[in-house]
Scaffold this motif. Structure first.
Motif, short mmCIF file in Angstrom:
data_model
loop_
_atom_site.label_atom_id
_atom_site.label_comp_id
_atom_site.label_asym_id
_atom_site.label_seq_id
_atom_site.Cartn_x
_atom_site.Cartn_y
_atom_site.Cartn_z
N GLU A 68 -34.39 -13.53 36.45
CA GLU A 68 -34.34 -13.78 35.02
C GLU A 68 -33.20 -14.71 34.64
O GLU A 68 -33.22 -15.32 33.55
CB GLU A 68 -34.22 -12.45 34.26
N LEU A 69 -32.20 -14.86 35.51
CA LEU A 69 -31.07 -15.76 35.24
C LEU A 69 -31.30 -17.16 35.79
O LEU A 69 -30.51 -18.07 35.50
CB LEU A 69 -29.79 -15.18 35.83
N LEU A 70 -32.34 -17.31 36.59
CA LEU A 70 -32.62 -18.62 37.18
C LEU A 70 -33.44 -19.47 36.22
O LEU A 70 -34.09 -18.97 35.30
CB LEU A 70 -33.36 -18.44 38.51
N VAL A 71 -33.41 -20.77 36.46
CA VAL A 71 -34.02 -21.74 35.54
C VAL A 71 -35.15 -22.48 36.25
O VAL A 71 -35.03 -22.87 37.42
CB VAL A 71 -32.96 -22.75 35.06
N LEU A 72 -36.26 -22.65 35.54
CA LEU A 72 -37.37 -23.44 36.09
C LEU A 72 -36.93 -24.88 36.31
O LEU A 72 -36.51 -25.55 35.38
CB LEU A 72 -38.56 -23.40 35.14
N LYS A 73 -37.02 -25.34 37.57
CA LYS A 73 -36.60 -26.71 37.89
C LYS A 73 -37.78 -27.59 38.33
O LYS A 73 -37.65 -28.81 38.33
CB LYS A 73 -35.55 -26.69 39.00
N ALA A 74 -38.90 -26.98 38.72
CA ALA A 74 -40.06 -27.76 39.14
C ALA A 74 -41.29 -26.88 39.07
O ALA A 74 -41.22 -25.65 39.20
CB ALA A 74 -39.88 -28.31 40.55
N ARG A 75 -42.45 -27.52 38.88
CA ARG A 75 -43.72 -26.78 38.84
C ARG A 75 -44.85 -27.71 39.27
O ARG A 75 -44.93 -28.86 38.83
CB ARG A 75 -43.98 -26.24 37.45
N HIS A 76 -45.70 -27.19 40.13
CA HIS A 76 -46.93 -27.87 40.52
C HIS A 76 -48.11 -26.95 40.22
O HIS A 76 -48.02 -25.73 40.42
CB HIS A 76 -46.94 -28.21 42.01
N SER A 77 -49.21 -27.52 39.76
CA SER A 77 -50.45 -26.77 39.59
C SER A 77 -51.49 -27.32 40.56
O SER A 77 -51.57 -28.53 40.79
CB SER A 77 -50.97 -26.89 38.15
N TYR A 78 -52.27 -26.40 41.12
CA TYR A 78 -53.28 -26.76 42.11
C TYR A 78 -54.62 -26.11 41.74
O TYR A 78 -54.66 -24.99 41.24
CB TYR A 78 -52.89 -26.25 43.51
N TYR A 93 -37.52 -21.73 40.83
CA TYR A 93 -36.43 -21.32 39.95
C TYR A 93 -35.10 -21.36 40.71
O TYR A 93 -35.00 -20.82 41.82
CB TYR A 93 -36.68 -19.92 39.41
N PHE A 94 -34.09 -21.98 40.10
CA PHE A 94 -32.78 -22.20 40.72
C PHE A 94 -31.68 -21.83 39.73
O PHE A 94 -31.93 -21.76 38.51
CB PHE A 94 -32.61 -23.68 41.08
N PRO A 97 -33.94 -30.13 42.89
CA PRO A 97 -34.66 -29.10 43.66
C PRO A 97 -35.60 -29.68 44.71
O PRO A 97 -36.33 -28.94 45.34
CB PRO A 97 -35.47 -28.39 42.58
N SER A 98 -35.56 -31.00 44.91
CA SER A 98 -36.60 -31.66 45.71
C SER A 98 -36.63 -31.17 47.16
O SER A 98 -37.69 -31.21 47.80
CB SER A 98 -36.40 -33.18 45.68
N TYR A 99 -35.49 -30.71 47.68
CA TYR A 99 -35.49 -30.26 49.08
C TYR A 99 -36.43 -29.08 49.29
O TYR A 99 -37.08 -28.96 50.32
CB TYR A 99 -34.06 -29.90 49.52
N ALA A 100 -36.53 -28.19 48.29
CA ALA A 100 -37.44 -27.05 48.37
C ALA A 100 -38.85 -27.43 47.93
O ALA A 100 -39.84 -26.99 48.53
CB ALA A 100 -36.91 -25.90 47.51
N VAL A 101 -38.95 -28.24 46.88
CA VAL A 101 -40.26 -28.61 46.34
C VAL A 101 -41.05 -29.41 47.37
O VAL A 101 -42.25 -29.16 47.58
CB VAL A 101 -40.09 -29.39 45.03
N GLU A 102 -40.40 -30.38 48.01
CA GLU A 102 -41.10 -31.20 49.00
C GLU A 102 -41.61 -30.34 50.16
O GLU A 102 -42.76 -30.47 50.59
CB GLU A 102 -40.18 -32.29 49.54
#
Length: 350
Positions: A158-168, A283-284, A291-296
């Motif tokens: 709950e304290l983390l922030v949305l930094k990236a999102r992909h929909s499939y 969420y980070f 956040p690209s290291y995790a998103v990629e």
């Protein structure tokens, strides 16, 4: 130990039953409250096969998306509004964000509106996510979550922030996606990136109460997180194990991947027996800029998984498909299938 029968993955009648008895009858995750409420005071969605109106007043609430006058939908699915009152577009009945009748035009002075508030549905907030039980028949949420609560709490999502999102859009049954998530028997053949940073035979599954399954896996020596080079570009989450990743699935539609430095979720919505919409979110801590290291890493891994799931779906649709045996490494899949079987039989999920 074998898989579910072919019809469980291909028959529209089975999915229709699941939407009512799995998604509407239990606690379904609709997303994060802060994201759902941005720019709106109420919005319409579906939980399984039940139309639901979410309102954002003093707290998130859920109501049946039906006017108490003649049953007209208050909003069409996917619509939202920023008005301070919910107004039915048919005859103009209006409601407060807490569901109470605000106005019932031309109903006469003797009309008492008090009994005609919107039908409220059980709603729970959990670590920032909104869960709704659209039929009002589910077990108390604390019992439903059970032992999962203690595993998730240290990550404080709950304290983390949305930094990236992909929909499939994945051409596979929603249960196939969950089954794939809960085993790494397939990892050596289709996930070379994952196997470089996490041994596919590592870890173990949890055996704790609640309507969920899952387990943990280890990071290889020298790896800091799940990324292509094993390095973290983020910030370690305080108080969590820096050497493991938890892969947890809360029935029916939320997959939680808890990493040493971020939390990733997959939220599933079945569209058809062979089609599932998946929202993948990362969420980070707020201080993380990139956040690209995790998103990629996970976008590559996701797409490898989706291709495998789609192939499984095509195979399941063959008239020659027969349920196959599960390997020892697919113990969590067996737990998942057992949970589903209990649900099909109308028994408790845990």
């Amino acid at each position: 130990m074998v898989m579910l029968p072919r019809e469980a993955y291909t028959d529209p009648a089975v999915l229709a039953w699941e939407r009512r008895h799995f998604f509407a009858a239990h606690w379904t995750c609709l997303g994060r409250a802060d994201e759902l409420s941005t720019g709106t005071t109420y919005c319409a969605t579906e939980v399984g096969d039940v139309g639901v109106l979410l309102t954002f007043g003093d707290r998130p609430r859920a109501f049946a998306n039906t006017c108490r006058h003649r049953g007209h939908e208050l909003l069409q699915q996917g619509e939202s509004s920023d008005r301070r009152a919910v107004v039915c577009p048919y005859h103009g009945w209006s409601y407060e964000l807490d569901g109470a009748v605000l106005a019932a035009p031309r109903m006469g002075e003797a009309f008492d509106p008090a009994p005609y508030g919107l039908v409220e549905l059980p709603t729970e907030m959990w670590h920032g996510w909104v869960f709704v039980n659209a039929l009002g028949t589910a077990a108390p949420f604390s019992e439903y979550v059970g032992g999962l609560a203690g595993l998730v709490a240290p990550y404080r999502p709950e304290l983390l922030v949305l930094k990236a999102r992909h929909s499939y859009e994945v051409a596979a049954n929603w249960k196939t996606v969950v089954e794939n998530y809960h085993e790494c028997y397939h990892c050596p053949l289709i996930h070379p990136e994952l196997c470089k940073v996490s041994p596919p035979t590592s870890g173990d599954n949890w055996d704790l109460p609640g309507a969920w399954i899952g387990g943990l896996m280890d990071l290889r020596p020298g790896a800091e997180t799940m990324s292509l080079d094993g390095k973290s570009g983020g910030i370690p989450l305080p108080g969590v194990d820096p050497r493991t990743v938890n892969y947890l699935g809360l029935f029916p539609n939320l997959l939680l991947s808890l990493h040493p430095d971020y939390v990733m979720t997959h939220r599933l919505v079945p569209r058809a027996p062979g089609l599932t919409w998946i929202e993948c979110s990362w969420y980070f801590p707020a201080e993380v800029d990139d956040p690209s290291y995790a998103v990629e890493f996970w976008d590559i891994t996701n797409r490898e998984d989706w291709a495998a799931c789609e192939s499984v779906q095509r195979g399941a649709e063959s008239p020659h498909f027969r349920p196959g045996p599960l390997a020892p490494a697919e113990d969590a899949v067996y737990q998942w299938v057992t949970l589903l079987a209990r649900g099909y039989l109308g028994k408790s999920l845990y």
